[in-house]
Enzyme design. Structure first.
Site, PDB file in Angstrom:
ATOM      1  N   ASN A 135       0.082  -1.559   0.043  1.00 24.28           N
ATOM      2  CA  ASN A 135      -0.024  -0.002   0.305  1.00 24.28           C
ATOM      3  C   ASN A 135       0.942   1.102   0.063  1.00 24.28           C
ATOM      4  O   ASN A 135       1.286   2.185   1.372  1.00 24.28           O
ATOM      5  CB  ASN A 135      -1.099   0.082   1.000  1.00 24.28           C
ATOM      6  CG  ASN A 135      -1.979   1.051   1.630  1.00 24.28           C
ATOM      7  OD1 ASN A 135      -1.943   2.219   0.512  1.00 24.28           O
ATOM      8  ND2 ASN A 135      -2.889   0.884   2.101  1.00 24.28           N
ATOM      9  N   ASN A 150      -5.727   7.062  -1.541  1.00 21.39           N
ATOM     10  CA  ASN A 150      -6.477   5.893  -2.371  1.00 21.39           C
ATOM     11  C   ASN A 150      -7.428   5.022  -2.014  1.00 21.39           C
ATOM     12  O   ASN A 150      -7.403   4.194  -3.253  1.00 21.39           O
ATOM     13  CB  ASN A 150      -5.982   5.728  -4.105  1.00 21.39           C
ATOM     14  CG  ASN A 150      -5.096   4.949  -3.587  1.00 21.39           C
ATOM     15  OD1 ASN A 150      -4.716   3.850  -2.986  1.00 21.39           O
ATOM     16  ND2 ASN A 150      -4.238   5.339  -5.056  1.00 21.39           N
ATOM     17  N   ASP A 151      -7.216   4.093  -0.977  1.00 23.07           N
ATOM     18  CA  ASP A 151      -7.854   2.862  -0.432  1.00 23.07           C
ATOM     19  C   ASP A 151      -9.534   3.040  -0.241  1.00 23.07           C
ATOM     20  O   ASP A 151      -9.727   1.808  -1.618  1.00 23.07           O
ATOM     21  CB  ASP A 151      -7.210   2.564   0.881  1.00 23.07           C
ATOM     22  CG  ASP A 151      -5.961   2.593   1.390  1.00 23.07           C
ATOM     23  OD1 ASP A 151      -4.939   2.551   0.418  1.00 23.07           O
ATOM     24  OD2 ASP A 151      -5.618   1.743   2.156  1.00 23.07           O
ATOM     25  N   GLY A 184      -6.052  -2.106   0.078  1.00 21.84           N
ATOM     26  CA  GLY A 184      -5.144  -0.929  -0.519  1.00 21.84           C
ATOM     27  C   GLY A 184      -3.967  -1.097  -0.913  1.00 21.84           C
ATOM     28  O   GLY A 184      -3.737  -0.125  -1.047  1.00 21.84           O
ATOM     29  N   ASP A 222      -1.988  -1.283  -4.081  1.00 16.20           N
ATOM     30  CA  ASP A 222      -1.606  -0.034  -5.006  1.00 16.20           C
ATOM     31  C   ASP A 222      -0.985   0.070  -6.053  1.00 16.20           C
ATOM     32  O   ASP A 222       0.874  -0.358  -5.937  1.00 16.20           O
ATOM     33  CB  ASP A 222      -2.278   1.548  -5.287  1.00 16.20           C
ATOM     34  CG  ASP A 222      -1.097   1.934  -3.725  1.00 16.20           C
ATOM     35  OD1 ASP A 222      -0.302   1.426  -3.746  1.00 16.20           O
ATOM     36  OD2 ASP A 222      -1.765   2.622  -2.664  1.00 16.20           O
ATOM     37  N   ASP A 231      -7.067 -14.234 -19.348  1.00 16.69           N
ATOM     38  CA  ASP A 231      -8.006 -14.752 -18.333  1.00 16.69           C
ATOM     39  C   ASP A 231      -9.029 -15.596 -19.623  1.00 16.69           C
ATOM     40  O   ASP A 231      -9.608 -15.321 -20.189  1.00 16.69           O
ATOM     41  CB  ASP A 231      -8.749 -13.960 -17.780  1.00 16.69           C
ATOM     42  CG  ASP A 231      -9.390 -14.848 -16.303  1.00 16.69           C
ATOM     43  OD1 ASP A 231      -8.152 -14.943 -15.567  1.00 16.69           O
ATOM     44  OD2 ASP A 231     -10.142 -14.478 -16.153  1.00 16.69           O
ATOM     45  N   GLU A 234      -5.091 -19.177 -20.468  1.00 15.24           N
ATOM     46  CA  GLU A 234      -5.012 -19.470 -18.518  1.00 15.24           C
ATOM     47  C   GLU A 234      -6.246 -20.743 -19.586  1.00 15.24           C
ATOM     48  O   GLU A 234      -6.954 -19.821 -19.527  1.00 15.24           O
ATOM     49  CB  GLU A 234      -5.022 -18.439 -17.911  1.00 15.24           C
ATOM     50  CG  GLU A 234      -6.104 -19.202 -16.549  1.00 15.24           C
ATOM     51  CD  GLU A 234      -6.517 -18.959 -16.359  1.00 15.24           C
ATOM     52  OE1 GLU A 234      -6.699 -18.922 -14.987  1.00 15.24           O
ATOM     53  OE2 GLU A 234      -7.743 -18.497 -16.468  1.00 15.24           O
TER      54      GLU A 234
END
Length: 633
Positions: A157, A162-163, A182, A184, A349, A378
């Site tokens: 974090n 910006n959490d 949190g 980032d 993905d 994947e």
């Protein structure tokens, strides 16, 4: 993008006669009507956000979204840019503009005018930028690299401010295993020296784009805006900056994208672009998750359709790639992020769940733009024949070519902890790993498979191996020295644990030291146990050595049938050779080297790459219990 609403007019002089007054009144009414007419139109979304001159494909399609926008006619005048057509759907709020950009076009702002019945009611600006020098020939990841996989919300974090974000539905809650914690982009940026110092050369963060879902948004796989970094992670500019910072430290970035589905909070869901934009658009139908249906020559068509068109969960609407406008949108989105952020590769993905004809078109388009780019898909399946079907260069009986260069090697990954935990018999243990590697003949390029001890969708390898440090080291060593591209999940090097049975929120645990006040810190080593420091040192020495070994990063693989709890294989490139001994004996064991004379030849000794000690190759190797060895000679 700059948008202007306006209406040209000039005031009439004041008239005293009744006739003049009537004319003036009519003018005022028409003028007010025109103002209202113009004010009804606005552009809410214009994507891609901008484009580039000098691309291999000279065409780009703009999605324009706004109330009643399809009622307008776009016009433009810009040297080298021509409007090749406009496409509509059943939704009056969307317009798709096809532009052709000639090779000699200069960068700048294109003014696009929107008219109705010959009158201009709206104008917007669309930016064309220069490409970076050598962008099309960018280098990508390969077996020479080692990839560090990060779940950004759980890594570090760097910006607690910006959490939580006023535009986003889910606020931070570090006490919840499935909440946002949190982590980032700034947190990753602060630890780039640690990542590079460990010996990694590529960073793969799970998706950073906006996931504005009310819950479970931390993982990033429910995208709600395909052109915006989630503000709780940072900004688009922050992403571009960290990639540039990483490159200076010898690190590339791999972008994790989702083609199969979106999050239910995507802005499209409030106003879907077309009646067939989603599969099962009228309501949720779950996928059957039966991967074999795509290849099965006996499959019931209904079953195949439910696999590809069904949704994972109700909060992940499945996209209909048979819609050509959506297909083009997704292709351009992939290219946009590569060009914008200067990326070194793509991880895709849930690969096989998408329409396979679309996947072929997507892969071909991306590789035409970037011929050396690597893309790993994947396909979470333990059957190597299913994986091989998707790899570029494989000759499939149905003639299908996906153009996908790489796949994640789940057949070997799923098997490895089972092998290391099993009792050694003629039919269990290392022989199973040997036989799985022997299946490499089904692949077009086994050296381009991605191999890993664990990742964000598996229980932690340390826990799967019942917290046995020697077996963990063997797993780390095997991934670094067998064929393919090694990838390690953050925290594996400091013994992050999880429940034995997969629990996503818990296995994606916070990296020690990523949050102010953490008692232990993986980055500074403060507060780590001796076992954590030992494994961290082991992996660092292994990976730093690997950078110097052409035998491992480029060489051939020759393996011998396991005997007496030993699985021996060699990597060779030119005069450089590496011998790897995977050892599962629970007591001290001896390995007679005469069996390997063809490879060892007259060489007298080699070097243990972890300890640096000289190892005689003229006498049997004496191996401590459960300790594997890598010898360079």
């Amino acid at each position: 993008m700059r948008t202007t609403h306006y209406m040209h007019f000039s005031l009439l002089p004041f008239f005293k006669t009744s006739r003049s007054l009537k004319i003036f009144t009519v003018f005022i009414l028409l003028f007010c009507s025109s103002l209202s007419f113009a004010a009804n139109y606005k552009i809410e979304h214009l994507e891609p956000l901008h484009w580039w001159v000098g691309m291999k494909n000279p065409d780009v399609q703009l999605m324009v979204h706004g109330p009643g926008i399809a009622e307008l006619t776009p016009e433009l005048q810009y040297a080298g840019v021509s409007l090749r057509g406009v496409e509509h759907t059943n939704n009056n709020n969307y317009l798709f503009i096809n532009l052709h950009i000639a090779p000699n076009t200069k960068p700048g702002d294109i003014k696009i005018r929107f008219t109705k019945k010959g009158s201009e009611v709206l104008q917007t600006s669309y930016r064309l930028e220069n490409r970076r020098s050598g962008s099309a020939e960018r280098a990508s990841f390969s077996a020479k690299d080692v990839i560090y996989l990060i779940t950004p919300d759980r890594f570090a974090n760097g910006d607690p401010a910006n959490d939580s974000h006023p535009e986003m539905l889910e606020a931070a809650n570090r006490t919840s295993p499935v909440g946002r914690h949190g982590g980032d982009i700034k947190g990753i940026a602060q630890q780039l020296d640690y990542i590079a110092g460990m010996g990694f050369t590529m960073v793969w963060p799970t998706p950073l784009i906006e996931n504005n879902q009310p819950q479970y948004s931390y993982h990033g796989y429910s995208p709600t805006n395909l052109y915006r970094i989630d503000p709780r992670m940072g900004t688009n500019e922050d992403y571009k900056k960290i990639v540039a910072q990483a490159r200076k430290k010898g690190l590339g970035f791999i972008n994790d994208i989702v083609l199969n589905h979106i999050g239910s909070g995507h802005w499209w869901m409030k106003d879907l672009p077309a009646a067939d934009w989603l599969n099962y658009q009228s309501g949720f139908v779950p996928t059957n998750n039966q991967h074999t249906t795509v290849l099965d020559i006996h499959v019931a068509p209904e079953d195949r359709q439910q696999f590809t068109d069904g949704w994972f969960v109700e909060t992940m609407p499945d996209m209909n790639h048979r819609n050509p406008l959506l297909a083009r949108y997704l292709i351009q989105n992939t290219i946009w992020w590569i060009e914008y952020a200067d990326l070194s590769g793509i991880r895709e993905d849930t690969y096989a769940y998408s329409d396979k004809d679309f996947l072929a078109r997507w892969g071909k388009a991306v590789l035409e733009e970037y011929p050396q780019l690597n893309i790993v898909g994947e396909e979470m399946n333990s059957n190597p024949h299913i994986l091989a079907y998707w790899q570029k260069g494989v000759k499939n009986r149905d003639g299908y070519e996906s153009h996908l260069p790489s796949l994640m090697d789940f057949p070997v990954v799923y098997l490895t902890p089972e092998v290391l935990n099993a009792q050694e018999t003629e039919s269990s243990g290392l022989i199973k790993l040997y036989e799985m590697i022997a299946n490499d003949f089904v692949y077009a390029d086994p050296m381009n498979l991605m191999l890993f001890p664990d990742n964000h969708d598996m229980s932690r390898i340390y826990s799967l191996l019942h917290e046995n440090l020697d077996l963990l080291k063997t797993s780390l060593l095997f991934v670094a020295t067998t064929r393919g591209i090694p990838q390690y999940y953050y925290g594996t090097e400091v013994l992050i644990k999880s429940p034995y049975v997969r629990d996503d929120g818990l296995l994606r645990a916070d990296m020690p030291g990523g949050w102010k006040g953490d008692k232990a810190n993986a980055f500074t080593r403060k507060g780590l146990t001796s076992a954590q420091r030992d494994v961290q040192d082991f992996l660092q020495r292994l990976l730093l050595w690997r950078k110097t070994s052409a035998a491992v990063t480029q060489g051939t693989l020759t393996h011998y049938i396991p005997q007496s709890g030993h699985y021996v294989y060699f990597r060779e490139h030119g005069k450089q050779r590496v011998m790897v001994v995977i050892n599962k004996n629970k007591s001290e064991s001896r390995l007679d080297l005469s069996r390997f004379k063809r490879v060892i030849g007259e060489t007298v000794s080699g070097t243990d790459v972890i300890t640096g000690k000289a190892i005689s190759l003229r006498t049997p190797l004496v191996l401590p219990p459960l300790q594997s060895q890598v010898i360079e000679f």
